[in-house]
Design an enzyme around this catalytic site. Structure first.
Site, PDB file in Angstrom:
ATOM      1  N   HIS A  81       0.824  -1.215   0.000  1.00 37.24           N
ATOM      2  CA  HIS A  81       0.000   0.000   0.000  1.00 37.24           C
ATOM      3  C   HIS A  81       0.861   1.270   0.000  1.00 37.24           C
ATOM      4  CE1 HIS A  81      -0.288  -0.657   4.657  1.00 37.24           C
ATOM      5  NE2 HIS A  81       0.786   0.037   4.358  1.00 37.24           N
ATOM      6  N   HIS A 102      -0.999   4.683   9.819  1.00 38.07           N
ATOM      7  CA  HIS A 102       0.364   5.190   9.922  1.00 38.07           C
ATOM      8  C   HIS A 102       0.354   6.500  10.688  1.00 38.07           C
ATOM      9  CE1 HIS A 102       0.099   2.635   6.340  1.00 38.07           C
ATOM     10  NE2 HIS A 102       1.362   2.349   6.521  1.00 38.07           N
ATOM     11  N   GLU A 157       5.275  -4.965   8.465  1.00 37.07           N
ATOM     12  CA  GLU A 157       3.873  -4.840   8.035  1.00 37.07           C
ATOM     13  C   GLU A 157       3.332  -6.144   7.442  1.00 37.07           C
ATOM     14  OE1 GLU A 157       3.209  -0.161   6.811  1.00 37.07           O
ATOM     15  OE2 GLU A 157       3.464  -1.620   5.219  1.00 37.07           O
ATOM     16  N   HIS A 187      10.707  -3.498   3.119  1.00 36.60           N
ATOM     17  CA  HIS A 187      11.101  -2.093   3.024  1.00 36.60           C
ATOM     18  C   HIS A 187      11.569  -1.580   4.372  1.00 36.60           C
ATOM     19  CE1 HIS A 187       6.933  -1.574   4.438  1.00 36.60           C
ATOM     20  NE2 HIS A 187       7.040  -0.271   4.516  1.00 36.60           N
TER      21      HIS A 187
HETATM   22 FE   LIG Z   1       2.338   0.835   5.480  1.00 37.73          FE
END
Ligand SMILES: [Fe+2]
Lengths: 289, 134
Positions: A12, A59, A240, A193
């Site tokens: 996302h 977030h 995540e 990431h």
């Molecule tokens: Fe995220």
């Protein structure tokens, strides 16, 4: 009776939303990313889900550090796209399904999962970017959405096994809802990431591909991954991916892969995408050709 | 009583945002959170130091914010998803801030990402980092 007919997993990445909103989709860099979703958009247009349950993480948008719920269920009638500092994304308001959400709360909480019920929540890129990737840029989202927010910002998030079992409890809840609804569940976030600190930019394609393979063929491998392993191997924010296991737990063992896509990078992040149909819930090849 | 060591402190170039860091960085993160409102972004831009006052930051935290020491903010309890609000207020993207935190130019960083990103090899533990740099 309602049933969960398929699972959709996708990264996302906020930059994907920005590329869409700013009309950059034709650029070769973004073509490489959006090209992986062409088949998915056709697929979901045929499936026409009545409701989507979208597992995502906030977030630092709806939840600050004042209160950090581990699992939060969106029970409101609607959820507005949030201003994350650049102004809100120009996407439709997300309509909820308060009746099914309330039913899920009833069932899942009494099934030992202590969900936080949320009746007011703005939703950030974590929820809206997957909708854009799957549904494009419509005036209204084609169906109601039930957000399920999982904490992955404040360490520790829930374990992979816990996430998977929550998914199973959500499936049980959906299957005891009296109305005939076809539900698609989304797992979002990841893949590898790291966007924080001197190690930012870490990507681990081997880890990501193995994770996708595990979801498709043997989720027990993915559910046994420990938090330290996610962070070491797939980047601090790669954790995540643990949220993807909620959606996998909501499907049966009898799944058929419809689509898989992986590319590096989108901004700082590896993009992964998978669609599985549940043959127990949808025995006739509902949309697969 | 001695605090148990945390296994994730061995991940190099990384500050894991746990409850200890969260308590330490409460002020930084709540300041960043306030920047979700356009009016607050404008007020902050007009008088940065004055705007920070009510958030009770330590002097080190205040300096890290004013100097845009992105790694320093994380070490002192900030979390990247919160400090991203400050980056947005400055008109920076996630990738621009990531480049700054790694000490590379934006072009170098973007090139690294296009080439497949930073490999996990040599970047898994502090021992691996010590070997690489020493
Ligand atoms: Fe995220």
């Amino acid at each position: 009776m309602a049933k969960i007919v398929a699972g959709v997993w996708t990264s996302h990445v906020p930059a994907i939303g920005a590329a869409l909103d700013l009309g950059k989709t034709a650029e070769p860099y973004w073509q490489r990313v959006f090209g992986g979703y062409e088949k998915s958009k056709e697929w979901i247009a045929k499936v026409k889900p009545d409701v989507c349950i979208v597992v995502f993480n906030d977030h630092a948008t709806a939840f600050s550090v004042d209160i950090v719920p581990t699992f939060a269920l969106g029970c409101a009638a609607e959820f507005a796209p949030a201003d994350e500092g650049w102004g809100p994304r120009p996407v439709p308001v997300v309509k909820g399904h308060p009746e099914l959400a309330a039913h899920i709360a009833q069932s899942v909480i009494q099934d030992d999962f202590d969900l936080t019920v949320v009746n007011k929540m703005e939703v950030d890129h974590g929820l809206t970017v997957p909708l854009s990737l799957m549904f494009g840029q419509p005036k209204e989202w084609p169906c109601p959405i039930i957000p399920v927010a999982v904490n992955v910002v404040l360490f520790p998030p829930p374990s992979g096994k816990r996430c998977f079992n929550l998914g199973a409890a959500i499936r049980k809840a959906v299957e005891s809802y009296p109305e005939d609804l076809r539900v698609v569940i989304f797992g979002t976030g990841g893949m590898s990431h790291q966007i924080s600190g001197p190690r930012a930019g870490l990507i681990n394609s081997d880890f990501d591909r193995a994770f996708l393979e595990s979801l498709a063929t043997d989720p027990s491998k993915a559910t046994s991954i420990r938090h330290i392993e996610y962070m070491r191997e797939a980047g601090a924010e790669g954790i995540e991916m643990v949220m993807w296991l909620v959606a996998r737990g909501a499907l049966s063992n009898n799944v058929e892969e419809v689509h898989r896509f992986y590319t590096v990078p989108a901004s700082n992040t590896a993009v992964g995408h998978l669609i599985l149909e549940d043959r127990d819930s949808a025995p006739s090849a509902m949309a697969a050709e | 009583m001695e605090r148990q060591s945390k296994e994730y402190e061995d991940i190099p170039g990384t500050t894991v945002f746990d409850a200890d860091q969260c308590r330490k960085g409460y002020g930084i993160n709540m300041f960043c959170m306030s920047l979700l409102k356009a009016d607050n972004r404008e007020a902050f831009k007009k008088d940065e130091a004055g705007y920070l006052g009510p958030f009770n930051l330590t002097p080190e935290q205040t300096q890290a914010v004013l100097k845009r020491d992105w790694n320093g903010m994380l070490k002192q309890g900030g979390n990247i998803y919160f400090t991203a609000k400050l980056a947005a207020t400055d008109g920076l993207s996630f990738q621009q801030v990531a480049a700054m935190m790694t000490g590379s130019t934006q072009q170098q960083y973007a090139d690294m990402m296009l080439a497949g990103g930073r490999s996990p090899n040599g970047n898994r533990s502090k021992a691996e980092w010590a070997n690489k740099n020493g």
